[in-house]
Design a protein around this motif. Structure first.
Motif, PDB file in Angstrom:
ATOM      1  N   ALA A  73      -6.658 -21.144   3.828  1.00 16.19           N
ATOM      2  CA  ALA A  73      -6.697 -22.267   4.764  1.00 16.19           C
ATOM      3  C   ALA A  73      -5.340 -22.504   5.408  1.00 16.19           C
ATOM      4  O   ALA A  73      -5.249 -22.966   6.552  1.00 16.19           O
ATOM      5  CB  ALA A  73      -7.177 -23.526   4.040  1.00 16.19           C
ATOM      6  N   ARG A  74      -4.267 -22.176   4.689  1.00 13.73           N
ATOM      7  CA  ARG A  74      -2.909 -22.337   5.238  1.00 13.73           C
ATOM      8  C   ARG A  74      -2.433 -21.089   5.975  1.00 13.73           C
ATOM      9  O   ARG A  74      -1.315 -21.065   6.496  1.00 13.73           O
ATOM     10  CB  ARG A  74      -1.920 -22.639   4.106  1.00 13.73           C
ATOM     11  CG  ARG A  74      -2.206 -23.908   3.323  1.00 13.73           C
ATOM     12  CD  ARG A  74      -1.017 -24.250   2.424  1.00 13.73           C
ATOM     13  NE  ARG A  74      -0.632 -23.109   1.586  1.00 13.73           N
ATOM     14  CZ  ARG A  74      -1.093 -22.897   0.362  1.00 13.73           C
ATOM     15  NH1 ARG A  74      -1.985 -23.737  -0.172  1.00 13.73           N
ATOM     16  NH2 ARG A  74      -0.687 -21.859  -0.346  1.00 13.73           N
ATOM     17  N   GLY A  75      -3.261 -20.062   6.006  1.00 19.17           N
ATOM     18  CA  GLY A  75      -2.826 -18.801   6.607  1.00 19.17           C
ATOM     19  C   GLY A  75      -1.925 -17.995   5.703  1.00 19.17           C
ATOM     20  O   GLY A  75      -1.187 -17.118   6.161  1.00 19.17           O
ATOM     21  N   ASP A  76      -2.014 -18.256   4.406  1.00 20.64           N
ATOM     22  CA  ASP A  76      -1.187 -17.561   3.414  1.00 20.64           C
ATOM     23  C   ASP A  76      -2.107 -16.675   2.566  1.00 20.64           C
ATOM     24  O   ASP A  76      -2.973 -17.172   1.848  1.00 20.64           O
ATOM     25  CB  ASP A  76      -0.450 -18.577   2.539  1.00 20.64           C
ATOM     26  CG  ASP A  76       0.436 -17.909   1.508  1.00 20.64           C
ATOM     27  OD1 ASP A  76       0.662 -16.688   1.608  1.00 20.64           O
ATOM     28  OD2 ASP A  76       0.910 -18.612   0.592  1.00 20.64           O
ATOM     29  N   LEU A  77      -1.895 -15.366   2.661  1.00 18.50           N
ATOM     30  CA  LEU A  77      -2.722 -14.424   1.899  1.00 18.50           C
ATOM     31  C   LEU A  77      -2.108 -14.059   0.565  1.00 18.50           C
ATOM     32  O   LEU A  77      -2.599 -13.160  -0.119  1.00 18.50           O
ATOM     33  CB  LEU A  77      -2.961 -13.157   2.732  1.00 18.50           C
ATOM     34  CG  LEU A  77      -3.723 -13.362   4.038  1.00 18.50           C
ATOM     35  CD1 LEU A  77      -3.815 -12.055   4.818  1.00 18.50           C
ATOM     36  CD2 LEU A  77      -5.116 -13.910   3.765  1.00 18.50           C
ATOM     37  N   GLY A  78      -1.053 -14.736   0.193  1.00 18.71           N
ATOM     38  CA  GLY A  78      -0.427 -14.476  -1.096  1.00 18.71           C
ATOM     39  C   GLY A  78       0.623 -13.377  -1.012  1.00 18.71           C
ATOM     40  O   GLY A  78       1.052 -12.954   0.057  1.00 18.71           O
ATOM     41  N   GLU A  79       1.009 -12.916  -2.186  1.00 18.71           N
ATOM     42  CA  GLU A  79       2.056 -11.897  -2.302  1.00 18.71           C
ATOM     43  C   GLU A  79       1.455 -10.596  -2.790  1.00 18.71           C
ATOM     44  O   GLU A  79       0.609 -10.574  -3.684  1.00 18.71           O
ATOM     45  CB  GLU A  79       3.139 -12.377  -3.274  1.00 18.71           C
ATOM     46  CG  GLU A  79       4.304 -11.419  -3.427  1.00 18.71           C
ATOM     47  CD  GLU A  79       5.362 -11.948  -4.359  1.00 18.71           C
ATOM     48  OE1 GLU A  79       5.615 -11.316  -5.403  1.00 18.71           O
ATOM     49  OE2 GLU A  79       5.934 -13.005  -4.051  1.00 18.71           O
ATOM     50  N   SER A  80       1.892  -9.502  -2.188  1.00 24.38           N
ATOM     51  CA  SER A  80       1.428  -8.186  -2.623  1.00 24.38           C
ATOM     52  C   SER A  80       1.944  -7.905  -4.023  1.00 24.38           C
ATOM     53  O   SER A  80       3.152  -8.017  -4.284  1.00 24.38           O
ATOM     54  CB  SER A  80       1.925  -7.108  -1.650  1.00 24.38           C
ATOM     55  OG  SER A  80       1.713  -5.810  -2.174  1.00 24.38           O
ATOM     56  N   TRP A  81       1.052  -7.537  -4.941  1.00 31.46           N
ATOM     57  CA  TRP A  81       1.457  -7.262  -6.312  1.00 31.46           C
ATOM     58  C   TRP A  81       2.304  -5.998  -6.402  1.00 31.46           C
ATOM     59  O   TRP A  81       3.178  -5.904  -7.256  1.00 31.46           O
ATOM     60  CB  TRP A  81       0.217  -7.121  -7.196  1.00 31.46           C
ATOM     61  CG  TRP A  81      -0.596  -8.368  -7.271  1.00 31.46           C
ATOM     62  CD1 TRP A  81      -0.198  -9.635  -6.937  1.00 31.46           C
ATOM     63  CD2 TRP A  81      -1.953  -8.490  -7.707  1.00 31.46           C
ATOM     64  NE1 TRP A  81      -1.201 -10.537  -7.142  1.00 31.46           N
ATOM     65  CE2 TRP A  81      -2.309  -9.865  -7.620  1.00 31.46           C
ATOM     66  CE3 TRP A  81      -2.905  -7.592  -8.166  1.00 31.46           C
ATOM     67  CZ2 TRP A  81      -3.570 -10.328  -7.967  1.00 31.46           C
ATOM     68  CZ3 TRP A  81      -4.167  -8.053  -8.520  1.00 31.46           C
ATOM     69  CH2 TRP A  81      -4.490  -9.413  -8.422  1.00 31.46           C
ATOM     70  N   PHE A  82       2.046  -5.041  -5.550  1.00 38.91           N
ATOM     71  CA  PHE A  82       2.738  -3.756  -5.631  1.00 38.91           C
ATOM     72  C   PHE A  82       4.069  -3.782  -4.878  1.00 38.91           C
ATOM     73  O   PHE A  82       5.080  -3.286  -5.371  1.00 38.91           O
ATOM     74  CB  PHE A  82       1.845  -2.649  -5.081  1.00 38.91           C
ATOM     75  CG  PHE A  82       2.449  -1.271  -5.162  1.00 38.91           C
ATOM     76  CD1 PHE A  82       2.533  -0.605  -6.363  1.00 38.91           C
ATOM     77  CD2 PHE A  82       2.939  -0.642  -4.025  1.00 38.91           C
ATOM     78  CE1 PHE A  82       3.103   0.663  -6.446  1.00 38.91           C
ATOM     79  CE2 PHE A  82       3.504   0.621  -4.094  1.00 38.91           C
ATOM     80  CZ  PHE A  82       3.580   1.276  -5.304  1.00 38.91           C
ATOM     81  N   TYR A  83       4.077  -4.359  -3.675  1.00 37.04           N
ATOM     82  CA  TYR A  83       5.293  -4.359  -2.852  1.00 37.04           C
ATOM     83  C   TYR A  83       6.197  -5.556  -3.137  1.00 37.04           C
ATOM     84  O   TYR A  83       7.368  -5.550  -2.757  1.00 37.04           O
ATOM     85  CB  TYR A  83       4.925  -4.346  -1.368  1.00 37.04           C
ATOM     86  CG  TYR A  83       4.292  -3.052  -0.923  1.00 37.04           C
ATOM     87  CD1 TYR A  83       5.072  -1.958  -0.579  1.00 37.04           C
ATOM     88  CD2 TYR A  83       2.911  -2.925  -0.860  1.00 37.04           C
ATOM     89  CE1 TYR A  83       4.494  -0.764  -0.171  1.00 37.04           C
ATOM     90  CE2 TYR A  83       2.319  -1.732  -0.456  1.00 37.04           C
ATOM     91  CZ  TYR A  83       3.112  -0.662  -0.117  1.00 37.04           C
ATOM     92  OH  TYR A  83       2.537   0.526   0.275  1.00 37.04           O
ATOM     93  N   GLY A  84       5.638  -6.597  -3.765  1.00 38.29           N
ATOM     94  CA  GLY A  84       6.448  -7.754  -4.079  1.00 38.29           C
ATOM     95  C   GLY A  84       6.877  -8.565  -2.869  1.00 38.29           C
ATOM     96  O   GLY A  84       7.870  -9.289  -2.922  1.00 38.29           O
ATOM     97  N   GLU A  85       6.142  -8.460  -1.770  1.00 42.93           N
ATOM     98  CA  GLU A  85       6.435  -9.187  -0.539  1.00 42.93           C
ATOM     99  C   GLU A  85       5.178  -9.920  -0.095  1.00 42.93           C
ATOM    100  O   GLU A  85       4.065  -9.564  -0.506  1.00 42.93           O
ATOM    101  CB  GLU A  85       6.900  -8.240   0.565  1.00 42.93           C
ATOM    102  CG  GLU A  85       8.192  -7.498   0.262  1.00 42.93           C
ATOM    103  CD  GLU A  85       8.577  -6.561   1.389  1.00 42.93           C
ATOM    104  OE1 GLU A  85       7.805  -6.470   2.376  1.00 42.93           O
ATOM    105  OE2 GLU A  85       9.622  -5.904   1.294  1.00 42.93           O
ATOM    106  N   PRO A  86       5.310 -10.954   0.760  1.00 43.94           N
ATOM    107  CA  PRO A  86       4.113 -11.618   1.297  1.00 43.94           C
ATOM    108  C   PRO A  86       3.211 -10.624   2.013  1.00 43.94           C
ATOM    109  O   PRO A  86       3.697  -9.732   2.731  1.00 43.94           O
ATOM    110  CB  PRO A  86       4.699 -12.655   2.262  1.00 43.94           C
ATOM    111  CG  PRO A  86       6.073 -12.918   1.754  1.00 43.94           C
ATOM    112  CD  PRO A  86       6.562 -11.622   1.184  1.00 43.94           C
ATOM    113  N   VAL A  87       1.916 -10.787   1.832  1.00 45.71           N
ATOM    114  CA  VAL A  87       0.955  -9.854   2.427  1.00 45.71           C
ATOM    115  C   VAL A  87       1.092  -9.828   3.948  1.00 45.71           C
ATOM    116  O   VAL A  87       1.049  -8.761   4.574  1.00 45.71           O
ATOM    117  CB  VAL A  87      -0.482 -10.244   2.011  1.00 45.71           C
ATOM    118  CG1 VAL A  87      -1.506  -9.438   2.803  1.00 45.71           C
ATOM    119  CG2 VAL A  87      -0.683 -10.028   0.519  1.00 45.71           C
TER     120      VAL A  87
END
Length: 323
Positions: A73-87
């Motif tokens: 809803a905020r436009g935040d897809l979380g953090e990539s587990w593998f790359y360690g950066e925001p999706v």
């Protein structure tokens, strides 16, 4: 028109929500979660517990889902587990590379496929050869076609690089760097174009043949217009809404084809990103890639509808409502 566009944009939100929800549940239901990919098969219990706590995998599924919805809803897809950066940052970094392949392929498929489709509809003898070639190209999987082109033009005659986006041994910048990228992109773009070109030819030929049987086309010929002029000035404008609409529906296929082609040519775009995300069970990144492709496809269909209404103003939504 503004209300129509706004309404279509608002409809994209529940579609993305439905796709994201289905994918979230499907990924969490598949065997072999991210723990093995991140920690290995022989990780001890403390390492596993630490990874689960770090990524919130120790929480109940409904709690993880509610957190996912809040972020979406905020436009935040979380953090990539593998790359360690925001999706979103990872997607933003890889999107230009994919567009370098997809945009020229779309333009070439339309610019070459439409005239060839008209030619196939005009001449039976030439049309037969064009249709056979189009059907053959359409039947060949894009990844196999990419391997054939790479073997022929990279391995045998060595005209183009085998893979990659730039030459790692070169320190070129500016114009030379763009020329290097263009040289590396020739075979991937050709692979995507040839596969989609066949669909464009088949689609255009079918649409033009329908329009050529209409009374207005015969009237145009009776007024002294040549066949070529009647096809381009009368049949093509009337058949273009169908071509535009169905061609826009192929944008998703372009992106899916680009994923396979990028893997073949080791092109650093969404293809390699999707391959790495799936192999590493990077759930947030997988969801982000699918949602990005879904969003691009829905926006392409919206643009196609706007072009459709520009070509044929009779189908403007406010006019239909007044009628």
């Amino acid at each position: 028109m503004f209300g129509f566009v706004l309404g279509r944009l608002l409809r994209i939100v529940p579609m993305l929500l439905a796709v994201g929800t289905a994918l979230f549940l499907l990924l969490h239901a598949t065997p072999g979660g991210p723990i093995v990919a991140l920690a290995g098969e022989f990780a001890d219990a403390d390492t596993v517990a630490d990874i689960e706590r770090r990524f919130g995998l120790d929480r109940p599924l409904h709690v993880q889902y509610l957190k996912f919805l809040a972020g979406l809803a905020r436009g935040d897809l979380g953090e990539s587990w593998f790359y360690g950066e925001p999706v979103l940052q990872v997607l933003q970094d890889r999107l230009p590379a994919t567009l370098i392949l997809v945009v020229p392929s779309l333009l070439l498929a339309a610019g070459i496929g439409v005239p060839l489709g008209i030619l196939a509809a005009r001449s039976r003898r030439r049309g037969l050869g064009i249709m056979l070639a189009a059907l053959l190209a359409f039947a060949v999987p894009s990844f196999w076609l990419g391997h054939l082109l790479r073997m022929a033009f990279s391995v045998e005659v060595q005209w183009f690089p085998v893979q990659g986006m730039t030459d790692a041994r070169s320190a070129a910048d500016g114009l030379r760097q763009w020329l290097d990228i263009a040289r590396h992109a020739v075979l991937p773009v050709a692979t995507l174009t040839l596969h989609q070109l066949a669909y464009t030819v088949l689609l255009t030929r079918s649409a033009i043949e329908v329009e050529r049987r209409q009374p207005y086309f015969m009237t145009a010929l009776a007024k002294g217009n040549g066949r070529r002029r009647a096809e381009y000035r009368h049949a093509l404008p009337n058949g273009s809404p169908t071509i535009v609409t169905l061609f826009a529906n192929r944008v998703g296929w372009f992106l899916a084809g680009a994923v396979l082609v990028e893997v073949v040519f080791a092109w650093p775009g969404f293809g390699q990103l999707a391959d790495a995300a799936i192999r590493n069970r990077d759930f947030p990144l997988v969801i982000g890639i699918v949602l990005a492709v879904t969003c691009v496809t829905l926006l392409a269909n919206l643009v196609a509808d706007i072009v459709y209404m520009a070509i044929d103003p009779r189908i403007l939504p406010h006019r239909g409502a007044r009628a």
